[in-house]
Design a protein around this motif. Structure first.
Motif, PDB file in Angstrom:
ATOM      1  N   THR A 249       0.838  -1.204   0.000  1.00 31.68           N
ATOM      2  CA  THR A 249       0.000   0.000   0.000  1.00 31.68           C
ATOM      3  C   THR A 249       0.871   1.252   0.000  1.00 31.68           C
ATOM      4  O   THR A 249       1.943   1.293   0.610  1.00 31.68           O
ATOM      5  N   ASP A 250       0.389   2.271  -0.682  1.00 32.11           N
ATOM      6  CA  ASP A 250       1.094   3.554  -0.766  1.00 32.11           C
ATOM      7  C   ASP A 250       1.343   4.119   0.646  1.00 32.11           C
ATOM      8  O   ASP A 250       0.421   4.124   1.481  1.00 32.11           O
ATOM      9  N   PRO A 251       2.578   4.590   0.938  1.00 34.08           N
ATOM     10  CA  PRO A 251       2.909   5.098   2.290  1.00 34.08           C
ATOM     11  C   PRO A 251       1.979   6.207   2.773  1.00 34.08           C
ATOM     12  O   PRO A 251       1.609   6.245   3.963  1.00 34.08           O
ATOM     13  N   ASP A 252       1.609   7.133   1.888  1.00 34.19           N
ATOM     14  CA  ASP A 252       0.699   8.210   2.288  1.00 34.19           C
ATOM     15  C   ASP A 252      -0.676   7.658   2.669  1.00 34.19           C
ATOM     16  O   ASP A 252      -1.329   8.149   3.602  1.00 34.19           O
ATOM     17  N   SER A 253      -1.115   6.629   1.944  1.00 34.16           N
ATOM     18  CA  SER A 253      -2.406   6.002   2.245  1.00 34.16           C
ATOM     19  C   SER A 253      -2.362   5.291   3.587  1.00 34.16           C
ATOM     20  O   SER A 253      -3.327   5.322   4.357  1.00 34.16           O
ATOM     21  N   ILE A 254      -1.212   4.660   3.877  1.00 28.00           N
ATOM     22  CA  ILE A 254      -1.047   3.988   5.174  1.00 28.00           C
ATOM     23  C   ILE A 254      -1.098   5.005   6.311  1.00 28.00           C
ATOM     24  O   ILE A 254      -1.796   4.806   7.313  1.00 28.00           O
ATOM     25  N   ALA A 255      -0.382   6.106   6.141  1.00 27.86           N
ATOM     26  CA  ALA A 255      -0.344   7.142   7.177  1.00 27.86           C
ATOM     27  C   ALA A 255      -1.740   7.717   7.433  1.00 27.86           C
ATOM     28  O   ALA A 255      -2.126   7.961   8.588  1.00 27.86           O
ATOM     29  N   PHE A 256      -2.495   7.917   6.359  1.00 21.63           N
ATOM     30  CA  PHE A 256      -3.859   8.459   6.500  1.00 21.63           C
ATOM     31  C   PHE A 256      -4.746   7.486   7.277  1.00 21.63           C
ATOM     32  O   PHE A 256      -5.477   7.896   8.190  1.00 21.63           O
TER      33      PHE A 256
ATOM     34  N   GLY B 100      -6.706   1.655  -3.050  1.00 23.27           N
ATOM     35  CA  GLY B 100      -6.197   2.803  -3.792  1.00 23.27           C
ATOM     36  C   GLY B 100      -5.613   3.876  -2.905  1.00 23.27           C
ATOM     37  O   GLY B 100      -5.189   3.614  -1.773  1.00 23.27           O
ATOM     38  N   LYS B 101      -5.642   5.131  -3.412  1.00 28.24           N
ATOM     39  CA  LYS B 101      -4.976   6.237  -2.721  1.00 28.24           C
ATOM     40  C   LYS B 101      -5.905   7.394  -2.353  1.00 28.24           C
ATOM     41  O   LYS B 101      -5.464   8.362  -1.732  1.00 28.24           O
ATOM     42  N   VAL B 102      -7.164   7.337  -2.738  1.00 27.42           N
ATOM     43  CA  VAL B 102      -8.082   8.454  -2.496  1.00 27.42           C
ATOM     44  C   VAL B 102      -8.544   8.440  -1.040  1.00 27.42           C
ATOM     45  O   VAL B 102      -9.174   7.462  -0.597  1.00 27.42           O
TER      46      VAL B 102
END
Length: 448
Positions: A74-81, A216-218
């Motif tokens: 999973t995208d790091p920014d998505s994980i952080a969110f 995804g990333k949204v």
């Protein structure tokens, strides 16, 4: 003609009196007719209900969630969110997801979705039938609801096949109705039970996670991974006279509010494709505002049915004063719904939703305890969350004969639905209650 005119001129009081008497007679006749029609409607009872309890092997602690999304690429920014949202969610380490979502890589398929939904539904229904020694062939009406999963054959057909129900059973499957679908199913059951009197209805409410886990990333679509958890419930309703003595609750009111005519409300919760063509459920940041408007309209319709006359008068006077003196900044008096209900079951859609209703309706901490503890222990189980809350109240031994409980549910569309039940039996902490083994440790203090 002249004599008629003379008669009218001489005896105007007689004409007026006759007109008034005729009007009063028509009004009285109308009231009597309404009373007789209402009296003829069969009463609708809730015999009992059963909630699904996932096994401990389905638990999703924060550490496991973080490990899974990291190893799944999973995208790091998505994980952080998602971690940020989960830290504020009010969830415990005990909430559950289907086994296929804990695998690496995450497995999403029709077969896993069917496995999830049948496990939840069949378990809840079996427990309910066994508890009351119900023959499945005695069920006249069957209603199932799952908002996002609608296979062929339908979920209601899967239940009929599993329990070998009658060939002439009236079965329905509701989809796309959001988290408030459980009360919509109750509303449909109520209408059917009154038309087909002396009948027994089974409602099965659940939601599947397998096919709706978003990768995804949204951010607005990632919220569903953080909010929804595995769960379901089965309810048995009746309009049979012989069931009055063994019923737990009587349905008194059911009010449904739909704001889909408003574009902002309609787009608040939406299934869509993201820029990378990954499907997900988008939850708008306007959801709290939209939910507030829907709730306001719903309680505006429900209030006159349940509030004492004195409370309605005080509320009306506060609105009148505000309008006459144009005191726009003056806060309108909130009706005291604690005078109408002893218990509140607010849909455990999220921490902010529960806190918003607690604040706006000026409820006490103990009034929202069942909702907060359900969110903490089980997460948002969509349309079945209200029944986990009612189970909590029963397990705590707080439900007394004569008590009234208000169930409030929200759902996509945007919808706000209310059901009012009156307890008609002595309700104790039962062995089959989903909270029984852990109720002694609740309530717990939830960190901010």
């Amino acid at each position: 003609m002249a004599r008629i005119q003379e008669y009218i001129l001489i005896y105007p009081e007689l004409i007026i009196s006759t007109a008034i008497c005729s009007t009063m007679a028509a009004a009285i006749a109308g009231l009597i007719l309404m009373y007789l029609i209402h009296k003829r409607k069969p009463k609708v009872y809730l015999l009992d209900f059963s909630c699904y309890q996932p096994p401990n092997s389905c638990r999703l602690p924060m550490s496991m969630f973080l490990e899974n999304v990291l190893l799944d690429g999973t995208d790091p920014d998505s994980i952080a969110f998602q971690v940020k949202i989960l830290e504020k969610s009010g969830f415990s380490e005990e909430t559950c997801i289907p086994p296929s979502l804990t695998c690496l890589p995450i497995r999403k398929s029709l077969s896993f979705a069917l496995e999830e939904v049948t496990t939840v539904m069949f378990s809840a229904v079996s427990n309910l039938f066994e508890k009351h020694n119900i023959n499945p062939r005695a069920v006249d009406i069957l209603i199932s609801n799952s908002s996002l999963f609608c296979p062929t054959p339908s979920l209601s057909t899967l239940i009929i096949n599993k329990f070998r129900m009658r060939s002439n059973i009236k079965n329905f499957n509701l989809s796309g109705m959001g988290c408030s679908a459980g009360l919509i199913a109750v509303s449909l059951a109520k209408d059917l039970l009154r038309v087909h009197s002396n009948s027994l209805a089974l409602i099965v409410s659940t939601e599947t996670l397998v096919l709706n886990w978003y990768k995804g990333k949204v951010p607005s679509m990632l919220l569903t991974n953080c909010l929804f958890r595995m769960g379901g419930a089965a309810m048995l309703m009746s309009s049979r006279k012989k069931d009055k003595g063994r019923a737990k609750y009587e349905l008194q009111h059911l009010v449904r509010t739909n704001k889909a005519q408003d574009d902002q409300s309609h787009a608040c919760v939406f299934q869509d494709m993201d820029p990378e063509h990954k499907q997900g459920i988008s939850i708008s940041k306007d959801i709290l505002h939209v939910a507030g408007d829907a709730l306001k309209a719903n309680i505006g319709a429900l209030g006159p049915m349940v509030l004492p006359i004195s409370e309605q008068i005080r509320y009306g006077i506060s609105i009148l004063i505000r309008k006459i003196w144009s005191q726009r900044r003056r806060k309108t008096r909130i009706p005291n719904f604690k005078k109408a209900f002893e218990h509140f079951c607010i849909h455990a859609g999220g921490r902010a939703v529960i806190q918003g209703i607690e604040r706006n309706l000026e409820l006490r901490k103990e009034d929202v305890e069942a909702s907060k503890m359900t969110l903490y222990r089980f997460g948002n189980t969509s349309s079945s969350s209200l029944w986990y809350e009612l189970s909590y109240i029963e397990a705590k031994g707080k439900m007394k004969k004569g008590d009234r409980v208000w169930q409030i549910a929200f759902g996509s569309g945007f919808k706000c639905n209310s059901a009012v039940w009156k307890c008609v039996a002595k309700v104790g902490a039962e062995r089959e209650n989903v909270w029984r083994d852990i109720i002694h440790s609740y309530p717990v203090e939830i960190p901010n």
